[in-house]
Motif scaffolding. Structure first.
Motif, mmCIF file in Angstrom:
data_model
loop_
_atom_site.group_PDB
_atom_site.id
_atom_site.type_symbol
_atom_site.label_atom_id
_atom_site.label_comp_id
_atom_site.label_asym_id
_atom_site.label_seq_id
_atom_site.Cartn_x
_atom_site.Cartn_y
_atom_site.Cartn_z
ATOM 1 N N SER A 198 -4.771 1.779 12.977
ATOM 2 C CA SER A 198 -6.054 1.813 12.275
ATOM 3 C C SER A 198 -6.127 0.700 11.239
ATOM 4 O O SER A 198 -7.130 -0.018 11.154
ATOM 5 N N SER A 199 -5.069 0.566 10.453
ATOM 6 C CA SER A 199 -5.064 -0.462 9.402
ATOM 7 C C SER A 199 -5.057 -1.868 9.984
ATOM 8 O O SER A 199 -5.592 -2.803 9.385
ATOM 9 N N SER A 256 -7.308 -10.281 4.370
ATOM 10 C CA SER A 256 -5.884 -10.553 4.134
ATOM 11 C C SER A 256 -5.199 -9.328 3.537
ATOM 12 O O SER A 256 -4.070 -8.998 3.917
ATOM 13 N N ALA A 257 -5.867 -8.642 2.614
ATOM 14 C CA ALA A 257 -5.285 -7.448 1.995
ATOM 15 C C ALA A 257 -5.017 -6.369 3.031
ATOM 16 O O ALA A 257 -3.945 -5.740 3.031
ATOM 17 N N PHE A 258 -5.959 -6.160 3.940
ATOM 18 C CA PHE A 258 -5.759 -5.157 4.987
ATOM 19 C C PHE A 258 -4.631 -5.555 5.931
ATOM 20 O O PHE A 258 -3.839 -4.705 6.356
ATOM 21 N N LEU A 261 -1.260 -5.132 4.092
ATOM 22 C CA LEU A 261 -0.947 -3.711 3.952
ATOM 23 C C LEU A 261 -0.538 -3.112 5.294
ATOM 24 O O LEU A 261 0.368 -2.269 5.358
ATOM 25 N N SER A 262 -1.201 -3.549 6.371
ATOM 26 C CA SER A 262 -0.849 -3.063 7.705
ATOM 27 C C SER A 262 0.578 -3.443 8.081
ATOM 28 O O SER A 262 1.343 -2.614 8.602
ATOM 29 N N ASP A 263 0.946 -4.686 7.810
ATOM 30 C CA ASP A 263 2.320 -5.132 8.101
ATOM 31 C C ASP A 263 3.340 -4.336 7.294
ATOM 32 O O ASP A 263 4.374 -3.907 7.816
ATOM 33 N N ALA A 264 3.054 -4.144 6.017
ATOM 34 C CA ALA A 264 3.967 -3.399 5.153
ATOM 35 C C ALA A 264 4.056 -1.936 5.574
ATOM 36 O O ALA A 264 5.129 -1.327 5.538
#
Length: 299
Positions: A198-199, A256-258, A261-264
Motif C-alpha cells: 500500500s505504501s 519521496s517521503a512515501f 517510508l515504504s522502503d524503511a
C-alpha cells in the motif's frame, strides 16, 4: 512495537513520516492553515513576487499560491489515500477469498484479475476517464477499478503462503471456523505485506493524479490541485519559474517521503532485510577502512 523501534532507528524514515503526518494534518484543516481564500482573484497582484504577506507570491489571477498549495493537498494526497484504501480493501477481501479457499473461487477471481491486468494501468485509467468524463471523482474511480486487481493478486499470494503453515492446518482440524482462522491467524501475518504494497503504491498514484490534472483531465478550475497549478504556470515557466517550483517541489517532497517510508517499512517488517542491510553496512565500512589503509601505505 518492534516495528516502531526499527523505524525509529532510520532517521530518513522518521523525517518522511513527520512530513506525511504534517501534510495530512494541514490538508485536513486547510482553512486554518491557508492565509487566504485559494480562489480569491485579485488582478492587482497578478504575478506578484513573494513577500511577507504572500510568501510564495501570486499566480496569473492574483491568487495566493501558498493557499492554493495548502488546499491542493486534499485532491492531490488525501483523496488519493481514500482511493488507495478502497482499492486495498477490495483487494484484501478478494485476495483472502482466493488465497484461502482456492479451487473454483481462486480460478474465477484470478481470471478476472488477468483480464484487468492485461491492460496498462495508465491507459486503462485514461479509457475510464474517457467514458465517465473528466474530473477528480472519475480519476479516483479509475484508480479503484484498475488497482484492485493488482492488490488482489499480491494479497492472494501472501495468503496462500501463510495458509499452508502448520498452526493454520491444526486450527482447521480442531474445527475452528474459516472466518476465525482468517481473522486470528492470517490477517495479523499478512498485514505487514499489505502495509508495504500500500505504501509503495501511493507515490505512483499521486504522480498519476497530478499528471492527469496537468493534462486538464483532473480537478477543474477554480479548485486548487498541484498538477493543475503546474499546467497554469507552464506558460510563464521561463519568466516566472517560481510559479512551477512551489507545486513541483510539493509533489516531489510528498512522493519521496512515501517512497522512503515504504522502503524503511519493508526493512522493518522483514528481519532478513534488516540482517542483510546490517551486513552490507559492515562490509562497506570494512572496505572503506581497508581502502584508507591502502592509501596511507602508498603515501
Amino acid at each position: 512495537m518492534k516495528i516502531v523501534k526499527n523505524l525509529s532507528k532510520d532517521k530518513l524514515a522518521v523525517i518522511s513520516f513527520i512530513i506525511i503526518v504534517i501534510t495530512i494534518i494541514v490538508g485536513l484543516f486547510a482553512p486554518f492553515f491557508a492565509p487566504y481564500d485559494p480562489n480569491e482573484v485579485n488582478m492587482g497582484l497578478r504575478y506578484a513576487s513573494p513577500s511577507w504577506e504572500y510568501p510564495l507570491g501570486n499566480d496569473h489571477l492574483g491568487r495566493c499560491i501558498l493557499s492554493r498549495i495548502v488546499y491542493g493537498i486534499r485532491p492531490s494526497v488525501l483523496w488519493v489515500l481514500v482511493a488507495l484504501f478502497i482499492s486495498v480493501l477490495i483487494g484484501a477481501v478478494l485476495g483472502f477469498l482466493a488465497g484461502y479457499f482456492k479451487g473454483k473461487v481462486d480460478a474465477f477471481l484470478m481470471r478476472i484479475c488477468d483480464i484487468m491486468l492485461s491492460f496498462p494501468g495508465y491507459v486503462m485509467t485514461l479509457a475510464i476517464i474517457g467514458i465517465l468524463g473528466v474530473g477528480l471523482e472519475n480519476i479516483l474511480i479509475g484508480f479503484i477499478l484498475v488497482k484492485w486487481a493488482w492488490f488482489t493478486r499480491v494479497i492472494r499470494t501472501s495468503v496462500m503462503q501463510y495458509s499452508e503453515l502448520d498452526y493454520v492446518k491444526f486450527s482447521k482440524l480442531t474445527g475452528m471456523s474459516d472466518l476465525n482462522i482468517i481473522y486470528k491467524h492470517l490477517i495479523p501475518v499478512t498485514f505487514s505485506d499489505i502495509a508495504v504494497i500500500s505504501s509503495s503504491s501511493i507515490g505512483s498514484m499521486i504522480l498519476q493524479i497530478s499528471g492527469f490534472s496537468f493534462l486538464g483531465l483532473g480537478i477543474q478550475a477554480p479548485n486548487a490541485e498541484w498538477g493543475m497549478m503546474l499546467n497554469e504556470a507552464r506558460e510563464v515557466m521561463f519568466t516566472r519559474p517560481e510559479l512551477m517550483a512551489a507545486p513541483g517541489l510539493a509533489i516531489v517532497l510528498i512522493v519521496s517521503a512515501f517512497h522512503f517510508l515504504s522502503d524503511a517499512l519493508q526493512v522493518a517488517l522483514d528481519p532478513k532485510l534488516v540482517t542483510s542491510k546490517s551486513k552490507l553496512e559492515e562490509k562497506l565500512e570494512t572496505s572503506k577502512i581497508k581502502f584508507q589503509e591502502k592509501e596511507a601505505a602508498n603515501r
